[in-house]
Design a protein around this motif. Structure first.
Motif, mmCIF file in Angstrom:
data_model
loop_
_atom_site.group_PDB
_atom_site.id
_atom_site.type_symbol
_atom_site.label_atom_id
_atom_site.label_comp_id
_atom_site.label_asym_id
_atom_site.label_seq_id
_atom_site.Cartn_x
_atom_site.Cartn_y
_atom_site.Cartn_z
ATOM 1 N N SER A 25 0.829 -1.188 0.000
ATOM 2 C CA SER A 25 0.000 0.000 0.000
ATOM 3 C C SER A 25 0.872 1.249 0.000
ATOM 4 O O SER A 25 1.900 1.321 0.659
ATOM 5 N N TYR A 146 -5.881 -0.869 1.991
ATOM 6 C CA TYR A 146 -5.447 -1.473 0.733
ATOM 7 C C TYR A 146 -6.624 -1.679 -0.211
ATOM 8 O O TYR A 146 -6.556 -1.353 -1.398
ATOM 9 N N PRO A 206 -3.166 -7.266 0.660
ATOM 10 C CA PRO A 206 -1.835 -6.679 0.700
ATOM 11 C C PRO A 206 -0.805 -7.708 1.145
ATOM 12 O O PRO A 206 -1.067 -8.531 2.031
#
Length: 211
Positions: A25, A146, A206
């Motif tokens: 991210s 994310y 993520p």
């Protein structure tokens, strides 16, 4: 018999978590720290994973064999470890881009032995229990960030409209109820090949969700 196997995913949220590529991210949300599991909690999770595997691959009426754990593994090494273990059990397998394991054409007479080999490898190299533990708040917020930023932007770059993202409160409520929001649900029906391409470019989770 053409056999295909998908790795066990004991989901704690309604999401098929993968770690095949993708960028971390870009936001300022810190990398989360998973809650430490006690020995008892880890043993309980591993026992549940083993029971699920035997339910899927064990032969009816047969006693479950005792298989010593060699070590727990991460999601990212699952394919390599399973392929090597299955080779040791006498079966050559391939790992697909979707994380599935295929044996190609397999005689029906070998189906039982093949399934037992899967169980042996599951039991020998189980996934680390942390992947099955409930996400703590730091992980939940990292996942939310994310999904609502990086993943939405990636899917839009792929030509998809994912609609409006929920607020943190609504997202947290969905996690609690097992109906977690995921921008992938807004995608139209696509072919399995195209879906794999999209998921490879835009992983649904993520890569640092578990620290």
């Amino acid at each position: 018999m053409k056999s295909r196997f998908m790795p066990l995913r004991v989901a704690v949220v309604a999401l098929a978590i993968t770690t095949l590529g993708g960028c971390a991210s870009s936001s300022d949300v810190p990398i989360p720290t998973p809650a430490a599991l006690s020995t008892s909690e880890s043993e309980t999770i591993l026992a549940e994973q083993l029971a699920q595997s035997w339910k899927m691959y064990g032969a009816d009426g047969e006693d479950r064999p005792e298989i010593p754990v060699v070590r727990t593994i991460s999601r990212s090494e699952w394919g390599e470890v399973m392929a090597a273990c299955m080779a040791e059990q006498g079966f050559s397998v391939t790992i697909g881009s979707d994380g599935g394991m295929g044996s190609g054409d397999l005689p029906e007479s070998q189906a039982g032995a093949y399934n037992l080999a899967i169980y042996v490898c599951d039991a020998s190299y189980p996934l680390d229990p942390k992947y099955s533990a409930p996400l703590n708040e730091s992980q939940q917020r990292y996942l939310f960030d994310y999904l609502t930023t990086d993943l939405v932007e990636c899917l839009e770059d792929q030509g998809f409209d994912t609609g409006s993202a929920p607020s943190w409160q609504k997202f947290a409520e969905g996690l609690e109820s097992g109906t977690m929001w995921n921008p992938f649900t807004a995608l139209p029906d696509v072919s399995p090949k195209r879906f794999q391409e999209i998921e490879s470019a835009c992983p649904q989770s993520p890569p640092r969700l578990y620290g």
